[in-house]
Enzyme design. Structure first.
Site, PDB file in Angstrom:
ATOM      1  N   SER A 141       6.545  -0.660 -12.178  1.00 33.16           N
ATOM      2  CA  SER A 141       5.146  -0.574 -12.591  1.00 33.16           C
ATOM      3  C   SER A 141       4.547  -1.751 -13.285  1.00 33.16           C
ATOM      4  O   SER A 141       3.595  -1.864 -13.429  1.00 33.16           O
ATOM      5  CB  SER A 141       5.350   0.532 -13.497  1.00 33.16           C
ATOM      6  N   HIS A 191       4.240   4.311  -7.962  1.00 30.62           N
ATOM      7  CA  HIS A 191       3.461   3.426  -7.637  1.00 30.62           C
ATOM      8  C   HIS A 191       3.323   2.974  -6.128  1.00 30.62           C
ATOM      9  O   HIS A 191       2.748   1.692  -5.833  1.00 30.62           O
ATOM     10  CB  HIS A 191       3.586   2.149  -8.621  1.00 30.62           C
ATOM     11  N   LYS A 240      -1.089   9.686 -10.103  1.00 29.56           N
ATOM     12  CA  LYS A 240      -1.612   8.412  -9.607  1.00 29.56           C
ATOM     13  C   LYS A 240      -2.433   8.856  -8.444  1.00 29.56           C
ATOM     14  O   LYS A 240      -3.513   9.257  -8.502  1.00 29.56           O
ATOM     15  CB  LYS A 240      -0.351   7.493  -9.336  1.00 29.56           C
TER      16      LYS A 240
END
Length: 407
Positions: A196, A224, A255
């Site tokens: 990250s 991610h 996300k």
């Protein structure tokens, strides 16, 4: 005991709280970048302190938090199920939406089954600890996210499981440590898919080969990577073509999936075991109806519009190239994360303030979130950023970077 002794001030557990002044000093200097309220959000542009700001620090990678279908799904779920499930999944907290999302996620990432958790941070704790015992060993990349570190700590504290951290992305160090244990010993390799802070990618193909060689199981955190890497955004295992060799895939909803929660996917028997042995699942309230509905709608869009993934990667690459050409120390990558090394805390905060005043929000990472003397700007981009947004980011970075003597 004398009165003098009773008057003496004893140390207090909270002394460190009153002695901590660094954040106050940064605030007083007018360059404090954290806890800034967002008043309105339309994805790539938000409103902060009453003015429009280009958001270059969000994890809303495919820009779905403001998508009309995602908003509509949350409203419909609210009307049907109310605001909460008022219980854990184990007891009264399961609704059809949970089962629908689990089935869709498992199919999307190429696994037999999936299990939802209430937050992405909690997912690591809910998966790692139940699967290991005292005689087992966890092998964890040194740069893994704090949620994985917390999961490792809980496993070590509750069962006495050994935790070995290997050098960041060093397959040589990982193999050396794996080889130090008997072949029959229980081994669990845990890694981020995309790390990250710096946005680099785990060598998952090599990891799965080592797992097979040394009789280990694997868990990859695709927080991610989901919606960013792999076929249609299916993540790190898809990117390297090792889905079948990756035992467990976990991820957050906060996300790409435009919501709050997390999941793990793998063999049905493993997921079934977690359902009945994971304290983080059994003793937590289940994900709210609106959160689950938002994630379902977002996943449907990801499935139907895979071109968003390529748009995201192209947007990030535009800024990555532009900042490198301007002279910034940009860490290479091919994800949504574009890290710019600054080094000095004061310059990093000054760059943040200059960008914010110019209408751009980015994230500032300072030690201990980064190594010593490696303060950095962590930029992250969306599929919904328009060319004019990206051009302004590069232009303002260049102008302010020169003014501060960074480039």
């Amino acid at each position: 005991m004398s009165s003098h002794e009773t008057d003496k001030k004893l140390p207090s557990l909270f002394d460190k709280c009153y002695e901590y002044k660094y954040a106050d000093d940064v605030k007083a200097a007018g360059i404090y970048p954290y806890f800034r309220p967002i008043e309105e959000s339309e994805g790539p542009v938000v409103r902060m302190e009453g003015k429009p700001i280009i958001m270059a620090g969000s994890n809303n990678y495919l820009g779905l938090t403001a998508h009309p279908k995602v908003k509509e799904a949350t409203v419909n779920a609210l009307k049907t199920y109310g605001t909460s499930c008022s219980g854990s999944r184990y007891l009264t907290g399961t609704i059809p939406l949970h089962e629908e999302l689990e089935a869709k996620l498992a199919k999307f990432v190429g696994k037999e089954a999936a299990l939802l958790f209430s937050t992405g941070y909690q997912t690591s704790q809910g998966v790692i600890q139940p699967l290991v015992k005292r005689s087992d060993t966890i092998f964890s990349d040194k740069d893994n996210h704090a949620s994985i570190q917390a999961g490792n700590f809980i496993a070590k504290g509750s069962t006495g499981t050994n935790v070995i951290r290997y050098k960041h992305c060093s397959m040589e160090d990982l193999e050396r440590k794996l080889a130090s244990l008997p072949l029959e010993a229980g081994k669990f390799i845990v890694t981020d898919g995309v790390f990250s802070t710096f946005g680099n990618i785990a060598e998952l193909e090599a990891i799965t080969k080592l797992a097979k060689k040394y009789n280990a199981k694997t868990l990859v955190d695709d927080a991610h990577a989901f919606g960013v890497l792999g076929e249609g955004g299916r993540g790190t295992a898809s990117e390297f073509g090792v889905t079948d060799n990756t035992d467990l895939i976990m991820c957050t909803f906060s996300k790409t999936l435009a919501s709050l929660g997390g999941f793990v996917a793998g063999d049905e028997r493993v997921i079934n075991y977690l359902k009945h042995h994971s304290p983080a699942l059994i003793f937590s309230a289940s994900p709210t109806p609106s959160s689950v509905a938002a994630a379902i709608a977002a996943l449907d869009i990801v499935t139907q519009e895979p071109e968003r993934v390529q748009r995201l990667v192209s947007n990030a690459e535009f800024v990555r190239k532009g900042l490198k050409d301007a002279g910034f120390n940009v860490i290479d990558g091919r994800t949504a994360i574009v890290p710019v090394l600054i080094g000095d805390n004061k310059k990093a905060f000054g760059l943040w303030k200059g960008l914010f005043d110019a209408g751009i929000f980015v994230n500032v990472f300072i030690p201990p979130a980064t190594p010593p003397n490696k303060s950095m700007m962590r930029n992250s981009f969306m599929a919904t950023h328009e060319p004019e947004h990206l051009e302004k980011v590069v232009e303002c970075y260049t102008k302010i970077g020169k003014k501060l003597g960074i480039i």
